[in-house]
Design a protein around this motif. Structure first.
Motif, mmCIF file in Angstrom:
data_model
loop_
_atom_site.group_PDB
_atom_site.id
_atom_site.type_symbol
_atom_site.label_atom_id
_atom_site.label_comp_id
_atom_site.label_asym_id
_atom_site.label_seq_id
_atom_site.Cartn_x
_atom_site.Cartn_y
_atom_site.Cartn_z
ATOM 1 N N UNK A 253 0.973 -1.119 0.108
ATOM 2 C CA UNK A 253 0.096 -0.078 -0.008
ATOM 3 C C UNK A 253 0.870 1.377 -0.001
ATOM 4 N N UNK A 254 1.875 1.202 0.659
ATOM 5 C CA UNK A 254 2.915 2.342 0.602
ATOM 6 C C UNK A 254 3.424 2.501 -0.785
ATOM 7 N N UNK A 255 3.599 1.216 -1.733
ATOM 8 C CA UNK A 255 4.241 1.629 -2.905
ATOM 9 C C UNK A 255 3.030 2.185 -3.944
ATOM 10 N N UNK A 273 -2.146 -5.884 1.307
ATOM 11 C CA UNK A 273 -1.839 -4.464 1.371
ATOM 12 C C UNK A 273 -0.514 -4.131 2.419
ATOM 13 N N UNK A 274 -0.790 -4.996 3.549
ATOM 14 C CA UNK A 274 -0.243 -4.477 4.693
ATOM 15 C C UNK A 274 1.045 -5.486 4.805
ATOM 16 N N UNK A 285 -2.987 -4.140 11.410
ATOM 17 C CA UNK A 285 -3.963 -3.000 11.347
ATOM 18 C C UNK A 285 -5.347 -3.374 11.699
ATOM 19 N N UNK A 286 -5.970 -2.688 12.744
ATOM 20 C CA UNK A 286 -7.291 -3.108 12.990
ATOM 21 C C UNK A 286 -8.368 -2.169 12.507
ATOM 22 N N UNK A 287 -8.063 -1.116 11.746
ATOM 23 C CA UNK A 287 -8.845 -0.439 11.108
ATOM 24 C C UNK A 287 -8.450 -0.346 9.616
ATOM 25 N N UNK A 288 -9.158 0.347 8.812
ATOM 26 C CA UNK A 288 -8.804 0.772 7.393
ATOM 27 C C UNK A 288 -7.383 1.485 7.269
ATOM 28 N N UNK A 289 -6.556 1.025 6.617
ATOM 29 C CA UNK A 289 -4.989 2.037 6.432
ATOM 30 C C UNK A 289 -5.070 2.491 5.152
ATOM 31 N N UNK A 350 2.656 8.574 5.035
ATOM 32 C CA UNK A 350 2.502 8.320 6.193
ATOM 33 C C UNK A 350 1.019 7.676 6.552
ATOM 34 N N UNK A 351 1.162 6.601 7.163
ATOM 35 C CA UNK A 351 -0.209 5.629 7.307
ATOM 36 C C UNK A 351 -1.199 6.290 8.344
#
Length: 641
Positions: A253-255, A273-274, A285-289, A350-351
């Motif tokens: 997801x960073x890329x 994605x993570x 992640x517990x929520x949507x990042x 930044x996430x």
């Protein structure tokens, strides 16, 4: 940043500038890009991995050498362990060519890689050397996955057809594609490919819709061209090396945020994605990042909009605890504002964690006498409220006789389809509020569409009237029984769409195991991108059924899921306890958009507990026109006979 030295990197690196056939133009930077990848692997995993990297360049990267390297260096390599990283890199020409006659594709084209000897006569067989089709690569990677599923594939080549000779420079190609040539593209594929195609699927893929590749980096979309010398250099030198020097871990997801597209070339990143690149671990992640980007005017942008369930007023949380509020939101993206007015710099990438409002999905819960103390009477949260009158409730919860929590879904959306489910008592005896919040999230996601956020309260006829018909009038969705013929799955004869007025009734004799596939046909005048999810009311989970990250369907063409050259594995619809059940149902929701949408994996919702039933499946399709999107709903019911 050097990874754990206990992790080894086994890599097959291919770079081809010099093609032996005069029909295939030369390239300039593929061999040097292969060197960039080679150096990066050694820097990342340590120089002791030099012996684990097989690099084939130019004349050494023949068709026979590439296929042999897959077998000797990866598939039969006993040194590869499950925790290691397997990397396959190819830089050279890519082509979209005609498939074998028994191969089902949406547009009668397949993607393929061009070895250095493509187009010349094989000295051993006297036949024209063909390209290497995607199904051959896919099957070889399946065999690698028997020992290692931490596989990263990087393709820096063009997967689109069409000629580019008008932009050649001194007989070198600017784009990594070649013209279609009858001599090269109409010759049959050799027997070795058919032997590879007939290899059995690995056991872990038998009952799953997961496509093989753990992680895929591609220089462009399937119908685009890749500029020679851009993608690999930008990915490694501009993105990964600087982040590694700062000790910053990178995910897919960073890329998606950091790798810049070119005009007509949009890089593709597919996989969890993570997941951390080249590793078997993920960022939890517990929520949507999502990742943010600072624009030139100073505003903060996040690639999450209404299609992701994000609207004005929703909140994103930063890692340091600060919050950002959505100021404006369109279909695909939003602009954010620091709620405290802080001027602290927020770096690109930044996430941020999305916390969308559940007001539109709030459930009214009626609890049986035994459970009334689980939440205070008339208590209310953003996701649920307790009600004393059963008739007012949209959800009723009670304790069953067999140590279960019984859930009755009273919304019009579920009535007559899937109104009851149950869970083990041990999962929720102390967390009924958590169960109610999970139901609210599921209801919000399932109901999401472009006209009204309260779809769950509408009947089927009302839902159809609520959506502008033109949004899906140019799309057909079909469900087929499929069977394997020779090497590939195809619709079973006589071919019949099992959807009748948006409903498919599947009758399964006891002990049978039928297989199914989906076909999405775009009859409109614009390219659409589809995103397919399975919504399971049995455990309130939403799973990703996309065979690729962006299922791109040009006008007049179709895409298949569960069969065909790139559709992944077939679907099976099985009753978990057929002796106790009369039927099962569920929901399949397919979003469509007029442009690729990153972050659609945020739609996925994990199961809330161990369900006492395996559930059924429904189907729902979205079609976008310019700045619009909508939904089409179908129902699949499985009945044992």
């Amino acid at each position: 940043m050097v990874l754990d030295r206990q992790i080894k990197a086994f890599s097959l690196v291919i770079g081809i500038d010099e093609y032996q056939s005069p029909e295939v133009p030369r390239l300039r930077r593929c061999a040097s890009d292969a060197d960039i990848i080679y150096d990066y692997i050694l820097d990342t995993f340590g120089p002791e991995n030099a012996g684990n990297i097989l690099i084939l360049k130019n004349g050494n990267a023949t068709r026979r050498a590439i296929l042999s390297a897959f077998r000797s260096h990866l598939i039969d390599n006993e040194d590869i362990k499950a925790e290691d990283s397997v990397i396959v890199y190819f830089a050279g020409h890519g082509i979209r060519t005609a498939p074998p006659t028994d191969w089902v594709t949406g547009d009668r084209k397949i993607e393929a890689l061009c070895p250095s000897d493509e187009g010349i006569l094989d000295p051993e067989t006297g036949e024209v050397v063909r390209c290497i089709p995607d199904i051959t690569i896919h099957k070889l990677l399946q065999q690698v996955s028997l020992k290692n599923q931490n596989i990263t594939v990087i393709f820096d080549c063009c997967h689109s057809g069409g000629g580019t000779r008008d932009i050649f420079d001194d007989h070198y190609a600017i784009f990594r594609s070649r013209d279609l040539e009858p001599k090269l593209d109409e010759a049959p594929f050799p027997p070795i490919d058919r032997d590879i195609w007939s290899l059995p699927d690995p056991p872990q893929l038998k009952k799953t819709q997961d496509f093989l590749l753990d992680t895929l980096f591609a220089a462009c979309r399937p119908l685009e061209k890749a500029k020679d010398g851009y993608f690999t250099h930008h990915l490694i030198m501009d993105i990964l090396r600087p982040r590694d020097k700062r000790g910053v871990a990178t995910t897919l997801s960073d890329l998606e945020v950091l790798v810049s597209p070119l005009t007509g070339q949009n890089p593709v990143f597919r996989g969890p994605p993570n997941k951390l690149l080249f590793r078997n671990s993920s960022i939890d992640v517990t929520r949507k990042s999502f990742s943010v980007r600072k624009l030139s005017d100073g505003s903060i942008r996040v690639e999450a909009g209404r299609i992701h369930g994000i609207g004005v007023g929703d909140i994103f949380k930063l890692p340091d605890g600060r919050t950002l509020k959505v100021e404006t939101s369109n279909i695909f993206a939003s602009t954010l504002k620091d709620t405290l007015g802080s001027t602290t710099q927020i770096p690109d990438g930044t996430k941020v964690i999305a916390t969308p409002s559940l007001v539109d999905a709030k459930v009214s819960a009626f609890l049986s006498d035994e459970l009334k103390n689980s939440i205070p009477p008339r208590s209310s949260t953003l996701s649920f409220e307790a009600v004393a009158d059963y008739e007012e409730a949209t959800v009723a919860i009670s304790r069953g006789q067999d140590d279960t929590v019984e859930v009755e879904l009273r919304d019009a959306l579920f009535q007559g389809i899937c109104s009851r489910t149950s869970f083990d008592w041990s999962h929720f005896k102390d967390n009924i509020p958590g169960l109610l919040e999970s139901i609210a999230v599921f209801r919000l996601q399932l109901a999401r569409q472009s006209v009204t956020s309260d779809l769950a309260l509408l009947t089927q006829d009302q839902r159809e009237m609520a959506e502008p018909r033109h949004l899906w009038s140019d799309v057909n969705v079909s469900l087929y029984r499929i069977e394997k013929r020779l090497f590939f799955y195809t619709p079973k004869e006589p071919v019949s769409n099992l959807f009748q007025q948006n409903v498919a009734h599947l009758k399964h004799p006891e002990g049978s195991e039928y297989e199914y596939g989906i076909c999405i046909q775009n009859k409109g005048k614009m390219t659409l991108f589809f995103y397919v999810f399975y919504c399971n009311p049995a455990d309130f989970s939403i799973d990703d059924w996309n065979p690729v990250k962006h299922l791109e369907v040009p006008p007049g063409q179709r895409a298949t899921i569960g069969y065909g050259s790139a559709g992944g594995q077939p679907f099976t619809f099985d009753l978990d306890k057929p002796e106790n059940m009369k039927s099962e149902s569920g929901f399949l929701k397919i979003f469509a958009a007029s442009q690729p949408v990153n972050g659609m994996e945020s739609f996925v919702v994990p199961a809330v507990g161990a369900s006492s039933e395996e559930f059924r499946r429904i189907r729902q399709v979205d079609v976008a026109k310019k700045d619009e999107w909508g939904t089409w709903t179908g129902i699949i019911t499985v009945t044992p006979t």
